[in-house]
Design an enzyme around this catalytic site. Structure first.
Site, short mmCIF file in Angstrom:
data_model
loop_
_atom_site.label_atom_id
_atom_site.label_comp_id
_atom_site.label_asym_id
_atom_site.label_seq_id
_atom_site.Cartn_x
_atom_site.Cartn_y
_atom_site.Cartn_z
N HIS A 1 33.08 39.00 48.66
CA HIS A 1 33.84 39.85 49.58
C HIS A 1 32.93 40.94 50.14
CE1 HIS A 1 38.32 39.07 48.46
NE2 HIS A 1 37.63 37.94 48.61
N PRO B 1 42.14 51.25 36.37
CA PRO B 1 41.61 50.04 37.04
C PRO B 1 41.46 50.18 38.57
CG PRO B 1 43.88 49.71 36.38
CD PRO B 1 43.47 51.03 35.82
N LYS C 1 36.17 49.19 37.88
CA LYS C 1 34.91 49.51 37.21
C LYS C 1 34.85 49.07 35.75
CE LYS C 1 32.87 50.97 40.66
NZ LYS C 1 31.86 50.02 41.14
C1 PHB Z 1 42.06 42.47 40.17
O1 PHB Z 1 42.56 42.28 39.03
O2 PHB Z 1 41.86 41.54 40.99
C2 PHB Z 1 41.70 43.88 40.57
C3 PHB Z 1 42.09 44.95 39.74
C4 PHB Z 1 41.75 46.24 40.11
C5 PHB Z 1 41.03 46.46 41.31
C6 PHB Z 1 40.65 45.39 42.11
C7 PHB Z 1 40.99 44.09 41.73
O3 PHB Z 1 40.71 47.72 41.69
#
Ligand code: PHB
Ligand code: APR
Length: 393
Positions: A72, A293, A297
């Site tokens: 991405h 989340p 990170k």
């Molecule tokens: C995901 O689980 O795809 C995910 C979780 C938190 C994020 C981005 C993607 O900030």
């Protein structure tokens, strides 16, 4: 049993460390309390920084990642019914991220370690670490109904936030910093093609929402819910209706609906324990730090901890010097605090706290408008999101 590096925990940190040590010719033993099926099905994050991808490739776990991972080159921010794309290559020296679920990373690493690595014991419940400040630390654990001891040259606690390794640090040497947020995330998996090719982070007066994905056929979505909410309060229809409301944007975009196959509520917390080393005991990953989340990170911080640590053990093996081991905690903590700040920034800018002061909402919208209108502000987000270079040799 004796080994050079005793690793507590068979999550991403412990498994990647074992693989990187194997590549460097350093022997290790991984002790994981859960069974293989449990560890492999734990739904977690899915965004890999380039350094994490490179490390997985380096240790031989890149084949399926390269085949199935989705590269991405940006994310979309949504606020005030507006959509703004943050382009990574133009803002962050050509870098991007790879979408590849943590469950798949763990499956690949386990298969590799069982096929051609050192011992990886499932159902091995570590009781305690002893002698961390001696030349012969030991890990006491229960396995197959027997109490056993693994003597080591070094021990690494990769046992997550609820592990035991941190308890081996003397209280007076430990400094902990933490914050809990007044909301949680409801995470869902849905058997429906993603409604957008990239991730959408949405700020809305009703609360935050995130559109992510696992494959061209599976969407991964999150929405802010009250702290400690129960997934049972969220029938599928309510989830889709709420996501529709939060992703609302001028224009003809539509959120595709489909069967929800998994639902779980995850807490939002920030936590750091310093230092990340005591004698011959090191901490890596969630055992040392937790991030909300929002900034994706957690997995990447765990990976960069063990990349730095594996380099240090390789240096000890090759040059007989502990200089990189001695620098481990300082190098990692600088990166940890950078990720803590970025994760806190993304969380507090995009979430609407209960009874939020309208003044604070205007500040959030002003910050988001600044990112949408200033390449400098957007670059700061892009550089942190794709991951900053790892310090040290
Ligand atoms: C995901 O689980 O795809 C995910 C979780 C938190 C994020 C981005 C993607 O900030
Ligand atoms: N004995 C043996 N194993 C243990 C013990 C113990 N006493 N305590 C915990 N473990 C195991 C857990 O079962 C888990 O599999 O340690 C592992 C820790 O893995 P994670 O919690 O996944 O932590 P880490 O490897 O640092 O990975 C961090 O995982 O939780 C996500 O969001 C987090 O993406 C981040 C990543």
């Amino acid at each position: 049993m004796h080994t050079t590096v005793g690793i507590i925990g068979g999550g991403p940190a412990g498994l990647l460390l074992a693989r990187l040590l194997h590549k460097a010719g350093v022997d290790s033993v991984v002790l994981e309390s859960r069974d293989r099926a449990y560890v492999e099905q734990r739904q977690r994050a899915g965004v890999l920084e380039q350094a994490t991808v490179d490390a997985l490739r380096d240790c031989g776990a890149g084949e399926r990642l390269d085949r199935e991972g989705l590269v991405h080159h940006g994310i979309e921010l949504r606020f005030d019914r507006r959509a703004h794309r943050v382009d990574f290559p133009s803002l962050a020296q050509g870098r991007g991220v790879t979408i590849y679920a943590q469950t798949e990373v763990v499956k690949d690493l386990i298969a590799l370690q069982l096929a051609e690595g050192g011992p990886l014991l499932f159902g091995a419940q570590v009781r305690e670490v002893t002698g961390a400040d001696t030349e012969r630390p030991a890990v006491r654990f229960a396995h197959n109904g027997r109490e056993q001891t693994l003597t080591c040259d070094y021990v690494v606690g990769c046992d997550g936030f609820h592990g035991v390794a941190r308890e081996a640090f003397p209280e007076h040497l430990r400094r902990t910093y933490e914050r809990t947020y007044p909301y949680s995330w409801l995470g869902v998996l849905a058997d429906v093609p993603p409604s957008c090719e990239e991730l959408i982070y949405a700020h809305s007066p009703r609360g935050f929402a995130l559109h992510s994905l696992r494959s061209p056929q599976v969407s991964r979505l999150y929405l802010q819910v009250p702290a400690g909410d129960d997934p049972a309060n969220w029938p599928d229809e309510r989830i889709w209706d709420e996501l529709d409301a939060r992703f609302a944007v001028d224009g003809d975009w539509r959120l595709e609906r489909g069967p929800i196959t998994a639902k779980s509520v995850l807490p939002m917390r920030s936590f750091v324990t310093e230092p990340m080393r005591f004698g011959r005991l090191f901490l890596a990953g969630d055992a040392a730090h937790i991030v909300p989340p929002t900034g994706a990170k957690g997995l990447n911080l765990a990976a960069t901890d063990v990349i730095v640590l594996a380099r240090a053990f390789a240096h000890l093996q090759a040059a007989g010097s502990t200089e990189l081991l001695d620098a481990y905690s300082d190098i990692c903590l600088r990166r940890v605090w950078r990720a803590e700040h970025f994760s806190s920034f993304m969380t507090t800018t995009l979430h609407t706290a209960p009874d939020q002061n309208p003044f604070d909402t205007r500040l959030q919208l002003s910050q988001l408008d600044r990112i949408a209108s200033s390449p400098h502000a957007a670059a700061e987000l892009a550089e942190n999101y794709v991951g900053l270079p790892i310090e040290g040799p």
